[in-house]
Motif scaffolding. Structure first.
Motif, PDB file in Angstrom:
ATOM      1  N   LYS A 121       0.831  -1.199   0.000  1.00 62.08           N
ATOM      2  CA  LYS A 121       0.000   0.000   0.000  1.00 62.08           C
ATOM      3  C   LYS A 121       0.871   1.257   0.000  1.00 62.08           C
ATOM      4  O   LYS A 121       1.972   1.283   0.537  1.00 62.08           O
ATOM      5  CB  LYS A 121      -0.915   0.029   1.229  1.00 62.08           C
ATOM      6  CG  LYS A 121      -1.931  -1.094   1.268  1.00 62.08           C
ATOM      7  CD  LYS A 121      -2.950  -0.991   0.149  1.00 62.08           C
ATOM      8  CE  LYS A 121      -4.015  -2.063   0.271  1.00 62.08           C
ATOM      9  NZ  LYS A 121      -4.993  -2.016  -0.827  1.00 62.08           N
ATOM     10  N   LYS A 122       0.322   2.316  -0.588  1.00 60.21           N
ATOM     11  CA  LYS A 122       0.964   3.623  -0.548  1.00 60.21           C
ATOM     12  C   LYS A 122       0.585   4.338   0.739  1.00 60.21           C
ATOM     13  O   LYS A 122      -0.584   4.315   1.149  1.00 60.21           O
ATOM     14  CB  LYS A 122       0.543   4.476  -1.752  1.00 60.21           C
ATOM     15  CG  LYS A 122       1.085   3.976  -3.094  1.00 60.21           C
ATOM     16  CD  LYS A 122       0.668   4.903  -4.222  1.00 60.21           C
ATOM     17  CE  LYS A 122       1.181   4.413  -5.569  1.00 60.21           C
ATOM     18  NZ  LYS A 122       2.642   4.483  -5.675  1.00 60.21           N
ATOM     19  N   VAL A 123       1.565   4.962   1.379  1.00 58.45           N
ATOM     20  CA  VAL A 123       1.321   5.763   2.578  1.00 58.45           C
ATOM     21  C   VAL A 123       2.167   7.023   2.491  1.00 58.45           C
ATOM     22  O   VAL A 123       3.113   7.105   1.693  1.00 58.45           O
ATOM     23  CB  VAL A 123       1.672   4.998   3.875  1.00 58.45           C
ATOM     24  CG1 VAL A 123       0.762   3.796   4.074  1.00 58.45           C
ATOM     25  CG2 VAL A 123       3.137   4.562   3.880  1.00 58.45           C
ATOM     26  N   TRP A 124       1.832   7.992   3.301  1.00 58.13           N
ATOM     27  CA  TRP A 124       2.637   9.214   3.390  1.00 58.13           C
ATOM     28  C   TRP A 124       3.448   9.186   4.668  1.00 58.13           C
ATOM     29  O   TRP A 124       2.937   8.804   5.732  1.00 58.13           O
ATOM     30  CB  TRP A 124       1.736  10.453   3.378  1.00 58.13           C
ATOM     31  CG  TRP A 124       1.135  10.729   2.031  1.00 58.13           C
ATOM     32  CD1 TRP A 124       0.027  10.155   1.486  1.00 58.13           C
ATOM     33  CD2 TRP A 124       1.634  11.643   1.051  1.00 58.13           C
ATOM     34  NE1 TRP A 124      -0.210  10.651   0.234  1.00 58.13           N
ATOM     35  CE2 TRP A 124       0.749  11.575  -0.067  1.00 58.13           C
ATOM     36  CE3 TRP A 124       2.711  12.524   1.001  1.00 58.13           C
ATOM     37  CZ2 TRP A 124       0.937  12.344  -1.205  1.00 58.13           C
ATOM     38  CZ3 TRP A 124       2.888  13.294  -0.144  1.00 58.13           C
ATOM     39  CH2 TRP A 124       2.019  13.201  -1.229  1.00 58.13           C
ATOM     40  N   ALA A 179       6.172  16.168   3.753  1.00 55.44           N
ATOM     41  CA  ALA A 179       5.462  14.923   3.468  1.00 55.44           C
ATOM     42  C   ALA A 179       6.016  14.262   2.217  1.00 55.44           C
ATOM     43  O   ALA A 179       6.365  14.938   1.248  1.00 55.44           O
ATOM     44  CB  ALA A 179       3.966  15.197   3.299  1.00 55.44           C
ATOM     45  N   LYS A 180       6.061  12.925   2.252  1.00 54.34           N
ATOM     46  CA  LYS A 180       6.540  12.148   1.110  1.00 54.34           C
ATOM     47  C   LYS A 180       5.708  10.880   1.001  1.00 54.34           C
ATOM     48  O   LYS A 180       5.513  10.154   1.974  1.00 54.34           O
ATOM     49  CB  LYS A 180       8.016  11.782   1.290  1.00 54.34           C
ATOM     50  CG  LYS A 180       8.607  11.001   0.138  1.00 54.34           C
ATOM     51  CD  LYS A 180       8.708  11.853  -1.104  1.00 54.34           C
ATOM     52  CE  LYS A 180       9.234  11.086  -2.290  1.00 54.34           C
ATOM     53  NZ  LYS A 180       9.281  11.898  -3.513  1.00 54.34           N
ATOM     54  N   GLU A 181       5.221  10.589  -0.203  1.00 53.17           N
ATOM     55  CA  GLU A 181       4.466   9.358  -0.427  1.00 53.17           C
ATOM     56  C   GLU A 181       5.417   8.235  -0.813  1.00 53.17           C
ATOM     57  O   GLU A 181       6.279   8.402  -1.676  1.00 53.17           O
ATOM     58  CB  GLU A 181       3.428   9.554  -1.527  1.00 53.17           C
ATOM     59  CG  GLU A 181       2.486   8.363  -1.670  1.00 53.17           C
ATOM     60  CD  GLU A 181       1.440   8.570  -2.749  1.00 53.17           C
ATOM     61  OE1 GLU A 181       0.270   8.229  -2.512  1.00 53.17           O
ATOM     62  OE2 GLU A 181       1.802   9.057  -3.838  1.00 53.17           O
ATOM     63  N   ILE A 182       5.255   7.074  -0.167  1.00 50.02           N
ATOM     64  CA  ILE A 182       6.069   5.901  -0.460  1.00 50.02           C
ATOM     65  C   ILE A 182       5.165   4.688  -0.588  1.00 50.02           C
ATOM     66  O   ILE A 182       3.994   4.723  -0.205  1.00 50.02           O
ATOM     67  CB  ILE A 182       7.133   5.641   0.632  1.00 50.02           C
ATOM     68  CG1 ILE A 182       6.446   5.288   1.961  1.00 50.02           C
ATOM     69  CG2 ILE A 182       8.054   6.844   0.793  1.00 50.02           C
ATOM     70  CD1 ILE A 182       7.397   4.797   3.034  1.00 50.02           C
ATOM     71  N   THR A 183       5.708   3.593  -1.130  1.00 50.31           N
ATOM     72  CA  THR A 183       4.995   2.321  -1.201  1.00 50.31           C
ATOM     73  C   THR A 183       5.737   1.314  -0.341  1.00 50.31           C
ATOM     74  O   THR A 183       6.945   1.114  -0.503  1.00 50.31           O
ATOM     75  CB  THR A 183       4.915   1.800  -2.650  1.00 50.31           C
ATOM     76  OG1 THR A 183       4.353   2.813  -3.481  1.00 50.31           O
ATOM     77  CG2 THR A 183       4.049   0.555  -2.721  1.00 50.31           C
ATOM     78  N   LEU A 184       5.036   0.654   0.567  1.00 48.34           N
ATOM     79  CA  LEU A 184       5.669  -0.251   1.520  1.00 48.34           C
ATOM     80  C   LEU A 184       5.836  -1.643   0.916  1.00 48.34           C
ATOM     81  O   LEU A 184       5.083  -2.571   1.191  1.00 48.34           O
ATOM     82  CB  LEU A 184       4.859  -0.310   2.810  1.00 48.34           C
ATOM     83  CG  LEU A 184       4.982   0.942   3.685  1.00 48.34           C
ATOM     84  CD1 LEU A 184       3.940   0.942   4.796  1.00 48.34           C
ATOM     85  CD2 LEU A 184       6.381   1.047   4.282  1.00 48.34           C
ATOM     86  N   ARG A 185       6.844  -1.751   0.057  1.00 47.95           N
ATOM     87  CA  ARG A 185       7.196  -3.028  -0.547  1.00 47.95           C
ATOM     88  C   ARG A 185       8.602  -2.911  -1.133  1.00 47.95           C
ATOM     89  O   ARG A 185       9.039  -1.819  -1.511  1.00 47.95           O
ATOM     90  CB  ARG A 185       6.224  -3.410  -1.653  1.00 47.95           C
ATOM     91  CG  ARG A 185       6.109  -2.430  -2.796  1.00 47.95           C
ATOM     92  CD  ARG A 185       5.570  -3.086  -4.060  1.00 47.95           C
ATOM     93  NE  ARG A 185       6.516  -4.062  -4.631  1.00 47.95           N
ATOM     94  CZ  ARG A 185       6.235  -4.877  -5.643  1.00 47.95           C
ATOM     95  NH1 ARG A 185       5.033  -4.850  -6.189  1.00 47.95           N
ATOM     96  NH2 ARG A 185       7.132  -5.717  -6.120  1.00 47.95           N
TER      97      ARG A 185
END
Length: 500
Positions: A121-124, A179-185
């Motif tokens: 999932k994408k999170v900030w 803030a930075k959006e990342i994907t947890l994978r």
């Protein structure tokens, strides 16, 4: 999202109401908070007005009601509520409407703290940091807690757009909220598969993440809340990540359930009762019935429903996406689009064993007195069903067996008990636990062919096989296929499930 928002140095709205920031001190970089979040529009109230042309009379108060909806407030008219209106008369209506705030032609966002997510999932990542120089470097780590081995290598790998990284860097420039959006994978699919496999081997199918932070490239004093430089690593703050990107081996959330209901309703073009929920029939579960307002505004009732469903899924081992998709698709049909737990017939076909008293109830619409009897035995650890099958003649109903078989009566399967069974039957339509418990029992313990058929696949032929296992025929098969297909789409089974 704008190019500016995607830069590491992008500053979120500095006037957030949720997270207060102390006054900035010169020659000091103060790292106040770092947390995971979701991006939400920053809303503001905008004044609106409209002239309403009256068609056929009524009161001013009636006109005002036409303007009531979510996201509006302070609805006013230029006449008193009690004024009677005439045809072709006009009423000026003013109100305040909630709209997204804009700045220099661009939408403004806030960041709402979250405490859990799933792999992929994408999170900030949001940092509250005071100062005017240097770089804030942030790593994600896993806390072992009760699990003896980490599933992640520390620091945790993530994706920044398509690039795999282990560090987030924010350029400190005085804007205070970054803030930075990342994907947890991890980047590669083989690495992702290994990660999910490690999750599934653990005692708990989750992990808890926290942040480690440092301030670099500055002459100013770096200040942290404590000497650990860690965030989200206290018992009440840890961030939970589930080890599956799909619905296998995890609960369905309230938000997901609400979205699924709307998804199914919209797919079937169910406009008139889009927000109705278990409010129909002569017997109801009052605690979850929604008769007014939107489903999304009745989260407490959907939570009761979802919690009981998740408990039932665990109890009866309905844990894979495949089983849940079949179960939900069939349940949506059996309950007439999540509106009935009771068939509510005044008369029933001749093949309904036991007659009107034993028509369909619950999330799987259990029918026939012998099925109710079997469920009664399951819950109460009795053996009346065994007595019935021992002494019945051919395929007579339980009621006929009670009336005609003295030996069954001697074993306790008598007229008094049969009346008690009729009363007990209403639990399945009026009690949330029994509505789900009976459905889980019927699909796994009592009719184990059902769950075996669920495991074989999700194609139309599989839906037909599951349907026959549930009710012995293919009633409403076209709808059952559609509901299963639409649930499969919502689950993103073909792209997300790890147990296909």
């Amino acid at each position: 999202m704008s190019d500016e928002q995607q830069k590491d140095s992008y500053a979120a709205n500095p006037n957030q109401k949720t997270y207060d920031i102390p006054h900035q001190v010169d020659h000091e970089v103060n790292v106040v908070k770092i947390y995971f979040a979701k991006q939400v529009p920053k809303m503001t109230w905008e004044k609106k007005e409209e002239t309403y042309p009256v068609k056929s009379g009524g009161l001013v108060s009636d006109v005002k009601k036409k303007y009531e909806k979510k996201g509006r407030r302070n609805i006013q008219a230029d006449k008193e509520d009690s004024v009677k209106l005439k045809a072709k008369e006009e009423v000026k209506i003013t109100w305040e409407e909630e709209v997204q705030e804009m700045k220099e032609g661009k939408p403004v966002f806030d960041y709402e703290k979250i405490d859990k997510t799933t792999v992929k999932k994408k999170v900030w990542v949001v940092a509250n940091c005071q100062g005017t120089s240097g770089k804030l470097s942030v790593e994600i780590h896993e806390n072992k807690l009760t699990n003896p081995e980490n599933v992640y290598e520390n620091p945790v790998k993530f994706l920044d757009e398509e690039t795999e990284k282990t560090t987030i860097e924010f350029s400190i420039n005085g804007t205070q909220v970054y803030a930075k959006e990342i994907t947890l994978r991890p980047k590669s699919d083989p690495d992702l598969k290994k990660l999910i496999e490690k999750f599934t081997k653990r005692k708990d199918l989750n992990a808890f993440l926290y942040f480690k932070a440092e301030v670099k490239e500055t002459q100013d004093k770096a200040v942290f809340p404590d000497d650990t430089h860690e965030f989200l690593n206290k018992e009440s703050e840890r961030f939970e990540i589930s080890g599956t990107p799909c619905y296998c081996n995890r609960d369905i959330t309230v938000d997901e359930m609400i979205d699924l209901i709307y998804h199914l309703r919209d797919k079937q073009n169910y406009k008139s009762k889009r927000d109705s929920f278990f409010n129909s029939g002569k017997e109801k579960i009052l605690a979850i019935g929604i008769t007014s307002g939107k489903i999304s505004e009745n989260r407490d009732k959907i939570k009761l429903f979802t919690d009981e469903m998740n408990t039932m899924f665990k109890k009866f081992d309905i844990k894979t996406c495949k089983r849940k998709i079949h179960f939900l698709g069939q349940m949506y049909l059996e309950t007439i689009s999540f509106t009935y737990t009771f068939e509510s017939r005044d008369s029933v076909p001749d093949n309904y064993k036991g007659g009107v008293d034993f028509q369909g109830r619950g999330m799987k619409q259990i029918t026939h007195d012998y099925n109710y009897l079997a469920y009664y035995d399951y819950v109460n650890s009795t053996t009346h069903y065994e007595t019935y099958t021992t002494f019945r003649f051919k395929y007579e109903s339980v009621g006929e067996c009670v009336k005609n078989r003295p030996k069954a009566q001697e074993k306790g399967l008598d007229a008094a008990f049969y009346e008690q069974l009729k009363t007990y039957a209403k639990n399945i339509s009026e009690n949330l636990f029994h509505a789900f418990n009976s459905a889980g029992w019927y699909s796994t313990v009592y009719k184990d062919d059902t769950i075996k058929a669920m495991d074989e696949g999700l194609e139309d032929a599989n839906v037909t096989k599951v349907t026959k296992a549930i009710n012995g025929g293919d009633n409403n098969i076209a709808e059952r296929k559609d509901y299963t297909k639409w649930t499969r789409e919502f689950f993103k089974y073909d792209t997300e499930c790890v147990n296909k």
